[in-house]
Design a protein around this motif. Structure first.
Motif, PDB file in Angstrom:
ATOM      1  N   ALA A  84       0.825  -1.207   0.000  1.00 55.13           N
ATOM      2  CA  ALA A  84       0.000   0.000   0.000  1.00 55.13           C
ATOM      3  C   ALA A  84       0.858   1.256   0.000  1.00 55.13           C
ATOM      4  O   ALA A  84       0.528   2.251  -0.663  1.00 55.13           O
ATOM      5  CB  ALA A  84      -0.926  -0.002   1.211  1.00 55.13           C
ATOM      6  N   GLY A  85       1.973   1.212   0.728  1.00 52.76           N
ATOM      7  CA  GLY A  85       2.882   2.359   0.738  1.00 52.76           C
ATOM      8  C   GLY A  85       3.439   2.651  -0.640  1.00 52.76           C
ATOM      9  O   GLY A  85       3.487   3.819  -1.065  1.00 52.76           O
ATOM     10  N   TYR A  86       3.858   1.613  -1.341  1.00 51.93           N
ATOM     11  CA  TYR A  86       4.347   1.812  -2.705  1.00 51.93           C
ATOM     12  C   TYR A  86       3.244   2.358  -3.607  1.00 51.93           C
ATOM     13  O   TYR A  86       3.479   3.213  -4.464  1.00 51.93           O
ATOM     14  CB  TYR A  86       4.862   0.486  -3.264  1.00 51.93           C
ATOM     15  CG  TYR A  86       6.261   0.130  -2.820  1.00 51.93           C
ATOM     16  CD1 TYR A  86       7.268   1.086  -2.775  1.00 51.93           C
ATOM     17  CD2 TYR A  86       6.596  -1.187  -2.473  1.00 51.93           C
ATOM     18  CE1 TYR A  86       8.552   0.758  -2.378  1.00 51.93           C
ATOM     19  CE2 TYR A  86       7.884  -1.525  -2.072  1.00 51.93           C
ATOM     20  CZ  TYR A  86       8.857  -0.551  -2.027  1.00 51.93           C
ATOM     21  OH  TYR A  86      10.139  -0.868  -1.640  1.00 51.93           O
ATOM     22  N   ASP A 144      -4.406  -9.385   1.990  1.00 54.07           N
ATOM     23  CA  ASP A 144      -5.681  -8.860   2.448  1.00 54.07           C
ATOM     24  C   ASP A 144      -6.207  -7.878   1.399  1.00 54.07           C
ATOM     25  O   ASP A 144      -5.575  -7.640   0.361  1.00 54.07           O
ATOM     26  CB  ASP A 144      -5.535  -8.194   3.817  1.00 54.07           C
ATOM     27  CG  ASP A 144      -4.508  -7.063   3.816  1.00 54.07           C
ATOM     28  OD1 ASP A 144      -4.118  -6.591   2.723  1.00 54.07           O
ATOM     29  OD2 ASP A 144      -4.092  -6.646   4.913  1.00 54.07           O
ATOM     30  N   ASN A 145      -7.374  -7.302   1.664  1.00 55.00           N
ATOM     31  CA  ASN A 145      -7.990  -6.419   0.671  1.00 55.00           C
ATOM     32  C   ASN A 145      -7.185  -5.153   0.437  1.00 55.00           C
ATOM     33  O   ASN A 145      -7.229  -4.585  -0.656  1.00 55.00           O
ATOM     34  CB  ASN A 145      -9.415  -6.061   1.103  1.00 55.00           C
ATOM     35  CG  ASN A 145     -10.404  -7.164   0.765  1.00 55.00           C
ATOM     36  OD1 ASN A 145     -10.008  -8.314   0.553  1.00 55.00           O
ATOM     37  ND2 ASN A 145     -11.689  -6.828   0.704  1.00 55.00           N
ATOM     38  N   ILE A 146      -6.437  -4.715   1.447  1.00 60.68           N
ATOM     39  CA  ILE A 146      -5.597  -3.530   1.265  1.00 60.68           C
ATOM     40  C   ILE A 146      -4.538  -3.795   0.208  1.00 60.68           C
ATOM     41  O   ILE A 146      -4.302  -2.978  -0.691  1.00 60.68           O
ATOM     42  CB  ILE A 146      -4.939  -3.130   2.606  1.00 60.68           C
ATOM     43  CG1 ILE A 146      -6.011  -2.654   3.593  1.00 60.68           C
ATOM     44  CG2 ILE A 146      -3.892  -2.043   2.386  1.00 60.68           C
ATOM     45  CD1 ILE A 146      -5.470  -2.341   4.973  1.00 60.68           C
ATOM     46  N   ALA A 147      -3.888  -4.953   0.301  1.00 63.85           N
ATOM     47  CA  ALA A 147      -2.863  -5.312  -0.684  1.00 63.85           C
ATOM     48  C   ALA A 147      -3.477  -5.491  -2.068  1.00 63.85           C
ATOM     49  O   ALA A 147      -2.915  -5.042  -3.074  1.00 63.85           O
ATOM     50  CB  ALA A 147      -2.146  -6.585  -0.253  1.00 63.85           C
ATOM     51  N   GLN A 154       5.740  -5.801  -8.026  1.00 64.80           N
ATOM     52  CA  GLN A 154       6.821  -6.766  -7.787  1.00 64.80           C
ATOM     53  C   GLN A 154       6.704  -7.377  -6.391  1.00 64.80           C
ATOM     54  O   GLN A 154       6.856  -8.602  -6.212  1.00 64.80           O
ATOM     55  CB  GLN A 154       8.174  -6.074  -7.941  1.00 64.80           C
ATOM     56  CG  GLN A 154       9.365  -7.006  -7.765  1.00 64.80           C
ATOM     57  CD  GLN A 154      10.694  -6.286  -7.931  1.00 64.80           C
ATOM     58  OE1 GLN A 154      10.760  -5.056  -7.868  1.00 64.80           O
ATOM     59  NE2 GLN A 154      11.759  -7.038  -8.144  1.00 64.80           N
ATOM     60  N   LEU A 155       6.414  -6.548  -5.387  1.00 66.61           N
ATOM     61  CA  LEU A 155       6.303  -7.047  -4.029  1.00 66.61           C
ATOM     62  C   LEU A 155       5.066  -7.937  -3.870  1.00 66.61           C
ATOM     63  O   LEU A 155       5.107  -8.946  -3.157  1.00 66.61           O
ATOM     64  CB  LEU A 155       6.232  -5.876  -3.046  1.00 66.61           C
ATOM     65  CG  LEU A 155       6.513  -6.219  -1.581  1.00 66.61           C
ATOM     66  CD1 LEU A 155       7.925  -6.769  -1.415  1.00 66.61           C
ATOM     67  CD2 LEU A 155       6.310  -4.997  -0.694  1.00 66.61           C
ATOM     68  N   PHE A 156       3.983  -7.589  -4.546  1.00 65.50           N
ATOM     69  CA  PHE A 156       2.789  -8.428  -4.500  1.00 65.50           C
ATOM     70  C   PHE A 156       3.076  -9.811  -5.077  1.00 65.50           C
ATOM     71  O   PHE A 156       2.687 -10.831  -4.492  1.00 65.50           O
ATOM     72  CB  PHE A 156       1.651  -7.763  -5.280  1.00 65.50           C
ATOM     73  CG  PHE A 156       0.405  -8.605  -5.359  1.00 65.50           C
ATOM     74  CD1 PHE A 156      -0.517  -8.608  -4.324  1.00 65.50           C
ATOM     75  CD2 PHE A 156       0.153  -9.415  -6.470  1.00 65.50           C
ATOM     76  CE1 PHE A 156      -1.668  -9.395  -4.388  1.00 65.50           C
ATOM     77  CE2 PHE A 156      -0.985 -10.202  -6.542  1.00 65.50           C
ATOM     78  CZ  PHE A 156      -1.896 -10.195  -5.492  1.00 65.50           C
ATOM     79  N   ASN A 157       3.749  -9.859  -6.210  1.00 71.47           N
ATOM     80  CA  ASN A 157       4.071 -11.150  -6.826  1.00 71.47           C
ATOM     81  C   ASN A 157       4.987 -11.983  -5.923  1.00 71.47           C
ATOM     82  O   ASN A 157       4.838 -13.213  -5.838  1.00 71.47           O
ATOM     83  CB  ASN A 157       4.727 -10.934  -8.187  1.00 71.47           C
ATOM     84  CG  ASN A 157       3.740 -10.430  -9.223  1.00 71.47           C
ATOM     85  OD1 ASN A 157       2.530 -10.632  -9.094  1.00 71.47           O
ATOM     86  ND2 ASN A 157       4.243  -9.775 -10.257  1.00 71.47           N
TER      87      ASN A 157
END
Length: 356
Positions: free
Chosen positions: A80-82, A106-109, A93-96
């Motif tokens: 979320a910060g990115y 979670d829903n925020i991500a 990239q961090l999500f993957n």
């Protein structure tokens, strides 16, 4: 707390870090964090959240990488910060990486990565996220619906966006706005007006973004009278204050429709006296309709407000060339060469498909 040793209690420690962070004292929060010998994942999450909220993203990432143990909140906060920091590639990239390590977002991500995909035009990656949501039976609430609508609309798949929107039972103002803006950017002015009427009829109070979407959609579709009506009703009927972006959109639309004098009067009536967007919109309309005199006035205003904007020189050069005013064309080109601060901003658009 220090004198009586209460900071040895993790609950107290984490609360102190949180209090400092939310009160814009992130350095004090970090000092408390570093001075304590024992920290848990909540301590790290509180500190990372504080750094992210103050947009110290590099420091947050260093702490994230140093965590001995992470949970879904850790990943979601960093993603979320990115996203909020417009570092969309890093968010994706961090999500993957999170998915590859079998953490459940979670829903925020999920909302953050969908927003990042929408901003970059990463349709393939966005579809991957959508498929992940479907495969794992994640409930699509109004926030996720908004993220999906925004993704597909901005990537050109407005009908898919519309289907997802219609499937949502609880539509909040931000959900409606995503759909309205989607119609606007694709020039679906009449459909947009119909949805706006539905929004009001269903008791959803429109906000400034709602009206901006309607005005942009009307502008793209050439619905001048409809836009004027909506603009006039913003404050009197809906109680929504007009902002400079609303004035700028109207000034641009009126000028492009050939209503140059009306556009000038609108700008002069702005509380701020006109900004670069309003005068720039008027200048664009003058270029279309060959109104040299008003174009000169608009260009002068833009140059005074934003002298580094080199685009105004190009517009004026185009106007002078179209009206065969060659001496003025030479002068404006020399002015651009003499103004070292001016830079021409080149517009671009990108939708990534099949990794190409």
């Amino acid at each position: 707390m220090l004198r009586f040793g209460f900071l040895a209690d993790l609950f107290v420690l984490n609360s102190v870090i949180r209090v400092y962070s939310v009160n814009d004292r992130v350095n004090d929060a970090h000092k408390v964090f570093c001075e304590c010998s024992y920290r848990d994942v909540v301590s790290y999450n509180a500190m990372i959240d504080g750094l992210v909220e103050s947009f110290h993203l590099d420091r947050a990432r260093e702490l994230f990488d140093a965590m001995p143990q992470r949970n879904e909140v850790s990943w979601g906060t960093m993603i979320a910060g990115y996203g909020h920091g417009k570092l969309c590639h890093e968010a994706i990239q961090l999500f993957n990486e999170m998915i590859s390590l079998n953490f459940v977002p979670d829903n925020i991500a999920l909302v953050s990565v969908l927003s990042a995909c929408a901003q970059l035009g990463e349709l393939e990656q966005g579809r991957f996220v959508h498929d992940y949501i479907t495969r794992n039976g994640i409930r699509v609430d109004s926030y996720l619906t908004t993220g999906l609508v925004d993704l597909y609309a901005k990537c050109g798949c407005v009908e898919i966006a519309r289907e997802i929107f219609e499937s949502c039972k609880d539509k909040y103002v931000f959900t409606w706005n995503a759909m309205l803006v989607g119609f606007a950017i694709h020039g679906e002015g009449l459909i947009l007006l119909d949805y706006f009427s539905r929004m009001v009829a269903e008791g959803v109070q429109p906000d400034g973004i709602s009206f901006l979407g309607v005005l942009i959609g009307c502008s793209h579709a050439g619905l001048v009278n409809e836009a004027i009506k909506v603009f006039n009703e913003m404050e009197t009927v809906y109680g929504v204050a007009r902002e400079s972006k609303h004035y700028g959109c109207m000034a641009d639309m009126l000028a492009r429709a050939g209503l140059i004098d009306e556009s000038v009067e609108l700008i002069k009536g702005m509380p701020s006296g006109g900004d670069v967007f309003a005068w720039g919109g008027l200048l664009g309309g003058c270029r279309i309709h060959g109104n040299v005199e008003i174009a000169k006035q608009a260009a002068q205003q833009v140059m005074e407000i934003k002298p580094e904007d080199g685009g105004v020189y190009s517009v004026m050069a185009n106007i002078y060339a179209n009206t065969e005013q060659w001496d003025d064309l030479v002068k404006i080109r020399r002015s651009l060469g003499a103004n070292r601060r001016a830079k021409k901003i080149i517009a671009s658009s990108l939708i990534r498909l099949n990794r190409n």
